[in-house]
Enzyme design. Structure first.
Site, PDB file in Angstrom:
ATOM      1  CG  ASP A  13      -3.901 -11.971  -2.094  1.00 50.22           C
ATOM      2  OD1 ASP A  13      -3.092 -11.034  -2.086  1.00 50.22           O
ATOM      3  OD2 ASP A  13      -5.117 -11.839  -2.375  1.00 50.22           O
ATOM      4  CE  LYS A  16       1.531 -13.688  -7.501  1.00 52.09           C
ATOM      5  NZ  LYS A  16       0.332 -13.818  -6.645  1.00 52.09           N
ATOM      6  N   GLY A  40       1.027  -6.913  -3.420  1.00 56.35           N
ATOM      7  CA  GLY A  40       1.839  -6.921  -2.213  1.00 56.35           C
ATOM      8  C   GLY A  40       2.439  -8.293  -2.007  1.00 56.35           C
ATOM      9  CG  HIS A  41       4.675 -10.199  -4.468  1.00 57.84           C
ATOM     10  ND1 HIS A  41       5.324 -10.399  -5.666  1.00 57.84           N
ATOM     11  CD2 HIS A  41       3.350 -10.292  -4.751  1.00 57.84           C
ATOM     12  CE1 HIS A  41       4.427 -10.607  -6.617  1.00 57.84           C
ATOM     13  NE2 HIS A  41       3.231 -10.540  -6.078  1.00 57.84           N
ATOM     14  CD  GLN A 224      -2.157  -7.840  -9.639  1.00 57.03           C
ATOM     15  OE1 GLN A 224      -1.577  -7.909 -10.712  1.00 57.03           O
ATOM     16  NE2 GLN A 224      -1.883  -6.876  -8.771  1.00 57.03           N
TER      17      GLN A 224
END
Length: 424
Positions: A13, A16, A40-41, A224
């Site tokens: 988180d 990235k 989740g990006h 991650q």
């Protein structure tokens, strides 16, 4: 030619997605190399906010070919939904999105097993997303996995699913006391998804080898963070793959000697989702202030993230295991309103001070952070366009981080939008 890995330097988180989106403009290939739809990006540009789970974050900026690498485990239904969402935003994915034929597939029995295992762990639950990631990697390592290449051979696909379900249904019946799954139903659903995904599937490692020979630029995107690495993280409270730079090679087919840069992404503070040790966690008003200011809620699960001060001991460890030679600091603006800022430089474990990150999770649970306290800047830095334009307190903070880690900070994020970024 630049071959750059973008690695989460903390517990995930870190932002990235934004950095990959920013760097992808000058990149020929963007490769997601591990994880699955548990990541989740979040991308924000103009008035648009998009959360990507499987499609690489370089899909919106420039015209790079985006690859889902062999190290990723793919939920085909989730991917089809994501493809539809991206295409609705006006992006043509034909020829721009490719899937490695060696990538493994997440099936309904992986998701069910993931959820049941977490439930049966009770207080010892790891805190997975329940998306089937771990069990899919178990199938992979057990050599019974379904791969994307199997989408081209319906008979092999059906045989693998039915063979796997024989054992899985036994476990569902006798261990978990649950209803069994129907193989024909799974095969029917999977076959329909396979038909839609086949045009995207190819041997991507060969394309990447050719790109390297042609001197093209490649960006490798991890999901991650380093502290969740299956080997090097806070085991067992980790993900099921290798988010570190070594995983970028095995998850893409690119040789280690080809890598030029490893960029670590770190927040200006720390967060963690799920269970496990977190030495600098703040269970008080300061932690809540960080959570609210940073909107620290999981992009995939919506779960509130645990928050704390930046942990330089863990960050130094991440630098070492990844070979990081550049850093990006995200969410620097979230510290705008703090009168003082703390940076963890050592741990006190059982009365002994150390700057070495322990891989003994039990010892790490006992670690008490030793802080360096620095004055905050208490001004809005979102309008600063260069590092030199920042208040002196910001520059002192950044200088201290660089000196401690012996790695230069190349990118500063002062807000969620692409435009709110300083590149040095």
């Amino acid at each position: 030619m630049a071959i750059r890995v973008v690695v989460g330097a903390q517990w995930g988180d870190e932002g990235k997605g934004k950095i990959v989106d920013l760097l992808s403009k000058d990149t020929d290939y963007v490769v997601r190399y591990q994880g699955g739809a548990n990541a989740g990006h979040t991308l924000k540009f103009d008035d648009t906010k998009v959360v990507l789970h499987l499609i690489p974050s370089g899909i919106f900026n420039g015209d790079a070919t985006c690859i889902i690498g062999n190290g990723v485990v793919i939920d085909p239904l989730a991917l089809l939904e994501e493809i539809e969402e991206v295409e609705k935003l006006g992006v043509n994915l034909e020829g721009r999105l490719l899937i490695s034929n060696a990538a493994h597939i997440i099936l309904p029995y992986h998701q069910l097993l993931d959820q049941l295992k977490e439930k049966h762990r009770g207080e010892d639950a790891i805190g997975t997303t329940g998306r089937g990631i771990g069990p899919a990697y178990v199938s992979k390592i057990s050599r019974v996995g379904v791969r994307a290449v199997d989408f081209f051979n319906p008979e092999v696909l059906a045989k693998k699913v039915k063979s796997n379900l024989t054992d899985i249904n036994e476990a569902l019946t006798h261990i978990y006391k649950e209803e069994t799954l129907d193989a024909d139903d799974i095969v029917t659903e999977l076959s329909a998804a396979a038909e839609k995904l086949r045009p995207f599937i190819t041997q991507t490692s060969s394309l990447l080898h050719e790109a390297i020979q042609n001197g093209e630029n490649i960006l490798l995107e991890g999901a991650q963070g380093s502290m969740l690495d299956i080997d090097h993280g806070t085991y067992p409270y980790v993900t099921s793959s290798s988010p570190t730079s070594g995983g970028a090679c095995t998850g893409s087919g690119i040789a280690p000697m080809a890598l030029n840069y490893v960029m670590g992404i770190s927040k200006a503070y720390c967060t963690r989702v799920g269970n496990g040790p977190f030495p600098t966690e703040l269970i008080d008003e300061t932690g809540e202030k960080l959570r609210e200011a940073g909107q620290e809620f999981g992009a995939t699960t919506g779960r509130p993230r645990r928050c704390g001060w930046i942990d330089l001991v863990a960050l130094k460890y991440a630098v070492q295991i990844n070979g990081m030679n550049e850093l990006a600091i995200s969410k620097l603006d979230i510290l705008n309103d703090f009168k003082e800022i703390k940076l963890c430089t050592h741990y006190n474990i059982d009365g002994k001070e150390t700057a070495t990150f322990p891989l003994d999770t039990v010892a790490l649970e006992r670690a008490e952070p030793v802080y360096k306290i620095m004055p905050g800047w208490q001004v809005d830095i979102s309008e600063c366009k260069t590092r030199n334009a920042m208040p002196g307190e910001v520059k002192d903070y950044l200088n201290f981080v660089e000196e401690y880690l012996d790695v230069p900070v190349k990118i500063l994020s002062t807000g969620p939008k692409r435009s709110e970024t300083i590149v040095e």
